[in-house]
Design a protein around this motif. Structure first.
Motif, mmCIF file in Angstrom:
data_model
loop_
_atom_site.group_PDB
_atom_site.id
_atom_site.type_symbol
_atom_site.label_atom_id
_atom_site.label_comp_id
_atom_site.label_asym_id
_atom_site.label_seq_id
_atom_site.Cartn_x
_atom_site.Cartn_y
_atom_site.Cartn_z
ATOM 1 N N GLN A 126 -12.882 -10.245 62.418
ATOM 2 C CA GLN A 126 -11.875 -9.285 62.000
ATOM 3 C C GLN A 126 -10.985 -9.963 60.955
ATOM 4 O OE1 GLN A 126 -9.177 -8.206 65.128
ATOM 5 N NE2 GLN A 126 -8.535 -6.351 64.080
ATOM 6 N N LEU A 127 -10.711 -9.253 59.866
ATOM 7 C CA LEU A 127 -9.847 -9.792 58.818
ATOM 8 C C LEU A 127 -8.421 -9.919 59.329
ATOM 9 C CD1 LEU A 127 -9.448 -10.604 55.816
ATOM 10 C CD2 LEU A 127 -8.911 -8.201 55.379
ATOM 11 N N VAL A 128 -7.834 -11.095 59.124
ATOM 12 C CA VAL A 128 -6.422 -11.306 59.445
ATOM 13 C C VAL A 128 -5.606 -11.031 58.194
ATOM 14 C CG1 VAL A 128 -4.679 -12.972 60.183
ATOM 15 C CG2 VAL A 128 -6.945 -12.987 61.241
ATOM 16 N N THR A 129 -5.925 -11.736 57.108
ATOM 17 C CA THR A 129 -5.231 -11.533 55.840
ATOM 18 C C THR A 129 -6.049 -12.106 54.690
ATOM 19 O OG1 THR A 129 -3.119 -11.757 54.683
ATOM 20 C CG2 THR A 129 -3.888 -13.680 55.889
ATOM 21 N N VAL A 130 -5.735 -11.650 53.501
ATOM 22 C CA VAL A 130 -6.297 -12.237 52.289
ATOM 23 C C VAL A 130 -5.323 -13.320 51.856
ATOM 24 C CG1 VAL A 130 -7.039 -11.823 49.918
ATOM 25 C CG2 VAL A 130 -7.358 -10.039 51.647
ATOM 26 N N VAL A 131 -5.769 -14.557 51.844
ATOM 27 C CA VAL A 131 -4.903 -15.690 51.542
ATOM 28 C C VAL A 131 -4.663 -15.803 50.044
ATOM 29 C CG1 VAL A 131 -4.656 -18.199 51.721
ATOM 30 C CG2 VAL A 131 -5.683 -16.891 53.597
ATOM 31 N N ARG A 132 -5.732 -15.719 49.282
ATOM 32 C CA ARG A 132 -5.618 -15.755 47.827
ATOM 33 C C ARG A 132 -6.836 -15.074 47.229
ATOM 34 N NH1 ARG A 132 -7.943 -19.528 44.552
ATOM 35 N NH2 ARG A 132 -9.342 -20.990 45.517
ATOM 36 N N GLY A 133 -6.728 -14.751 45.943
ATOM 37 C CA GLY A 133 -7.849 -14.080 45.305
ATOM 38 C C GLY A 133 -7.805 -14.187 43.794
ATOM 39 N N GLU A 134 -8.974 -13.987 43.207
ATOM 40 C CA GLU A 134 -9.137 -14.009 41.759
ATOM 41 C C GLU A 134 -10.126 -12.913 41.381
ATOM 42 O OE1 GLU A 134 -9.095 -18.679 40.708
ATOM 43 O OE2 GLU A 134 -10.648 -18.032 42.112
ATOM 44 N N THR A 135 -9.997 -12.432 40.166
ATOM 45 C CA THR A 135 -10.942 -11.438 39.658
ATOM 46 C C THR A 135 -11.576 -11.947 38.385
ATOM 47 O OG1 THR A 135 -9.242 -10.284 38.366
ATOM 48 C CG2 THR A 135 -9.655 -9.485 40.615
ATOM 49 N N GLN A 136 -12.741 -11.377 38.106
ATOM 50 C CA GLN A 136 -13.472 -11.716 36.892
ATOM 51 C C GLN A 136 -14.221 -10.469 36.440
ATOM 52 O OE1 GLN A 136 -15.831 -15.484 36.453
ATOM 53 N NE2 GLN A 136 -17.500 -14.084 36.861
ATOM 54 N N LEU B 150 -12.352 -14.185 46.884
ATOM 55 C CA LEU B 150 -11.241 -14.149 47.826
ATOM 56 C C LEU B 150 -11.349 -15.268 48.848
ATOM 57 C CD1 LEU B 150 -11.304 -10.315 48.642
ATOM 58 C CD2 LEU B 150 -9.972 -11.472 46.866
ATOM 59 N N VAL B 151 -10.208 -15.748 49.295
ATOM 60 C CA VAL B 151 -10.129 -16.640 50.447
ATOM 61 C C VAL B 151 -9.509 -15.812 51.558
ATOM 62 C CG1 VAL B 151 -9.140 -18.734 51.414
ATOM 63 C CG2 VAL B 151 -9.935 -18.717 49.045
ATOM 64 N N LEU B 152 -10.235 -15.691 52.668
ATOM 65 C CA LEU B 152 -9.833 -14.820 53.767
ATOM 66 C C LEU B 152 -9.558 -15.621 55.029
ATOM 67 C CD1 LEU B 152 -12.741 -12.222 53.382
ATOM 68 C CD2 LEU B 152 -10.478 -12.089 52.344
ATOM 69 N N ALA B 153 -8.522 -15.232 55.757
ATOM 70 C CA ALA B 153 -8.318 -15.729 57.112
ATOM 71 C C ALA B 153 -8.995 -14.720 58.026
ATOM 72 C CB ALA B 153 -6.831 -15.834 57.433
ATOM 73 N N VAL B 154 -9.956 -15.179 58.808
ATOM 74 C CA VAL B 154 -10.786 -14.299 59.629
ATOM 75 C C VAL B 154 -10.716 -14.752 61.085
ATOM 76 C CG1 VAL B 154 -13.138 -13.453 59.987
ATOM 77 C CG2 VAL B 154 -12.314 -13.857 57.672
ATOM 78 N N ASN B 155 -10.516 -13.785 61.965
ATOM 79 C CA ASN B 155 -10.412 -14.042 63.395
ATOM 80 C C ASN B 155 -11.736 -13.705 64.085
ATOM 81 O OD1 ASN B 155 -9.208 -14.576 65.915
ATOM 82 N ND2 ASN B 155 -8.711 -12.416 66.176
ATOM 83 N N ASN B 156 -12.192 -14.603 64.952
ATOM 84 C CA ASN B 156 -13.342 -14.319 65.803
ATOM 85 C C ASN B 156 -12.773 -13.680 67.068
ATOM 86 O OD1 ASN B 156 -15.310 -14.553 67.903
ATOM 87 N ND2 ASN B 156 -16.396 -16.062 66.661
#
Length: 124
Positions: free
Chosen positions: A61-71, A82-88
């Motif tokens: 389950q997604l906790v939060t988006v820590v950082r991100g970039e687009t191209q 994206l760098v995601l914090a994900v909970n098991n």
């Protein structure tokens, strides 16, 4: 042979104008956790990865988006790194993952593609 020249020139222009990410620049996303589109891309990523193997569902389950970039890729299509914090949800543990997703904002979910999803390791 002369009739092929305009077609070849058009193909060269298309390849130059829309590279496949090799030379394109990643642009940081200003406030990834506060951007609805970025949160939706993060949720999409976790859902797709969790259900990628039918016999091996991952309870993530997604906790939060820590950082991100687009191209930009071209034709309104964008790569999101994206760098995601994900909970098991089974173990209660949280881990960081980096993913790359390609899609066109406002398009159907079936046109979006999860290109990579891996544990995030920060460069030293």
């Amino acid at each position: 042979m002369r009739s092929l020249l305009p077609l070849l020139m058009a193909a060269l222009v298309a390849v130059t104008a829309f590279p496949d990410g090799a030379d394109a620049v990643w642009t940081p996303i200003a406030n990834p956790p506060g951007t609805l589109l970025v949160k939706q891309v993060g949720n999409f990523t976790v859902i797709v990865y969790s259900n990628a193997a039918p016999r091996r569902h991952r309870p993530l389950q997604l906790v939060t988006v820590v950082r991100g970039e687009t191209q930009p890729v071209g034709n309104g299509v964008t790569d999101y790194r994206l760098v995601l914090a994900v909970n098991n949800t089974d173990t209660g543990s949280t881990a960081m993952y980096q993913c790359v997703v390609r899609g066109k904002p406002g398009s159907r979910a079936t046109t979006w593609v999860l290109r990579s999803f891996a544990l995030y390791t920060q460069a030293a």
